[in-house]
Design a protein around this motif. Structure first.
Motif, PDB file in Angstrom:
ATOM      1  N   PHE A 163       0.866  -1.175   0.000  1.00  0.00           N
ATOM      2  CA  PHE A 163       0.000   0.000   0.000  1.00  0.00           C
ATOM      3  C   PHE A 163       0.908   1.232   0.000  1.00  0.00           C
ATOM      4  N   ILE A 164       0.566   2.233  -0.785  1.00  0.00           N
ATOM      5  CA  ILE A 164       1.267   3.515  -0.746  1.00  0.00           C
ATOM      6  C   ILE A 164       0.292   4.559  -0.221  1.00  0.00           C
ATOM      7  N   VAL A 165       0.728   5.343   0.758  1.00  0.00           N
ATOM      8  CA  VAL A 165      -0.112   6.417   1.294  1.00  0.00           C
ATOM      9  C   VAL A 165       0.598   7.744   1.028  1.00  0.00           C
ATOM     10  N   ALA A 166      -0.109   8.674   0.383  1.00  0.00           N
ATOM     11  CA  ALA A 166       0.510   9.939  -0.022  1.00  0.00           C
ATOM     12  C   ALA A 166      -0.462  11.097   0.161  1.00  0.00           C
ATOM     13  N   GLN A 167       0.061  12.310   0.018  1.00  0.00           N
ATOM     14  CA  GLN A 167      -0.798  13.486   0.011  1.00  0.00           C
ATOM     15  C   GLN A 167      -1.690  13.433  -1.234  1.00  0.00           C
ATOM     16  N   ALA A 220      -5.326   5.640   7.350  1.00  0.00           N
ATOM     17  CA  ALA A 220      -5.838   5.367   5.997  1.00  0.00           C
ATOM     18  C   ALA A 220      -5.487   3.949   5.569  1.00  0.00           C
ATOM     19  N   ALA A 221      -4.271   3.530   5.880  1.00  0.00           N
ATOM     20  CA  ALA A 221      -3.848   2.176   5.525  1.00  0.00           C
ATOM     21  C   ALA A 221      -4.632   1.125   6.308  1.00  0.00           C
ATOM     22  N   ILE A 256       5.471  -1.337   8.111  1.00  0.00           N
ATOM     23  CA  ILE A 256       5.320   0.087   7.790  1.00  0.00           C
ATOM     24  C   ILE A 256       6.683   0.739   7.627  1.00  0.00           C
ATOM     25  N   HIS A 257       6.839   1.456   6.518  1.00  0.00           N
ATOM     26  CA  HIS A 257       8.152   2.034   6.208  1.00  0.00           C
ATOM     27  C   HIS A 257       8.010   3.460   5.686  1.00  0.00           C
ATOM     28  N   ASP A 258       8.929   4.331   6.121  1.00  0.00           N
ATOM     29  CA  ASP A 258       8.978   5.692   5.608  1.00  0.00           C
ATOM     30  C   ASP A 258       9.575   5.671   4.207  1.00  0.00           C
ATOM     31  N   ALA A 259       8.881   6.253   3.250  1.00  0.00           N
ATOM     32  CA  ALA A 259       9.349   6.255   1.866  1.00  0.00           C
ATOM     33  C   ALA A 259      10.720   6.897   1.723  1.00  0.00           C
ATOM     34  N   SER A 296      -4.910   8.184  -0.038  1.00  0.00           N
ATOM     35  CA  SER A 296      -4.677   9.560   0.407  1.00  0.00           C
ATOM     36  C   SER A 296      -4.516   9.586   1.922  1.00  0.00           C
ATOM     37  N   GLY A 297      -3.463  10.243   2.377  1.00  0.00           N
ATOM     38  CA  GLY A 297      -3.231  10.384   3.806  1.00  0.00           C
ATOM     39  C   GLY A 297      -3.832  11.678   4.319  1.00  0.00           C
TER      40      GLY A 297
END
Length: 233
Positions: free
Chosen positions: A50-54, A89-90, A103-106, A78-79
């Motif tokens: 999963f990718i969470v972004a603005q 969101a995830a 969970i990892h910081d991009a 969307s975060g």
């Protein structure tokens, strides 16, 4: 149990002094985000990503995924304005059954396969874990005005927290269900949420690495380039 990698790519990167969030800056021809994605894509134990972004950068990530498909990416979410909104969101997008969340910081592009695998392995016996490295600096605790030293904890017990952090979904969900109890609480990582609201839960520390740096300041890009050039090709 399914292993889902969650890449948090919602940071604004203001400290970089760049209009573009740091996860979209390039290192040796690839965006920082792509390095993190590639690490999870390659790991044999990761089932989904999963990718969470603005919200305003979702289209940019779609462009990246179109140019270089990552087959394990199943959700682009969307975060919110704070980090914990991205984790929420995830969690909402996760399957109903329990699973493992890694969970990892991009903006930690030099994560190793070993770190991902160690997290997954730990969740066979533990319910929560984090990568971390022993602190090499003396850390001081200031007073409320940030003017004077209040305390200096013994360095022997101090670690610098990294990601990935990994959890059974049921544990992280239970912690986040309580986060509304303290509106003044602004966590900087997911272990902090578990530790505050589920203090009885033990969080295992597993070895991180000095090379697993977080891209925060412009000089970090130079360091990351050097570390990348030293990797075997």
């Amino acid at each position: 149990m399914k292993n889902i990698g969650i890449i948090l790519a919602g940071g604004s990167g203001l400290r970089m002094g760049n209009k573009l969030p740091k996860q979209f800056l390039t290192l040796s021809g690839q965006t920082i985000l792509e390095y993190s994605l590639n690490a999870f894509q390659q790991n044999k134990d990761i089932d989904e990503i999963f990718i969470v972004a603005q919200t305003n950068f979702i289209e940019k990530i779609k462009e990246i995924l179109h140019q270089r498909p990552f087959s394990k990416v199943t959700q682009l979410l969307s975060g919110g304005s704070e980090r914990y909104h991205s984790t929420l969101a995830a969690l909402k997008a996760c399957p109903q059954t329990d699973c493992n969340l890694i969970i990892h910081d991009a903006v930690r592009p030099l994560i190793s396969q070993q770190m991902i695998s160690d997290c997954i392995q730990q969740l066979k016996e533990e319910v929560a874990c984090t990568t971390a490295i022993p602190s090499t600096d003396t850390i001081l605790y200031s007073d409320s005005t940030h003017t004077y030293i209040r305390d200096i904890p013994a360095r022997h017990f101090l670690f610098n927290v990294q990601t990935p952090q990994a959890f059974r979904k049921s544990i992280l969900t239970a912690a986040y269900e309580k986060i509304g109890q303290d509106p003044a609480f602004h966590p900087t990582d997911d272990c902090g949420v578990v530790k505050k609201f589920l203090p009885e839960v033990k969080i295992k520390i597993i070895p991180g690495s000095n090379s697993n740096l977080k891209i925060t300041y412009p000089e970090d890009l130079i360091t990351a380039e050097k570390l990348l050039s030293a990797l075997p090709h």
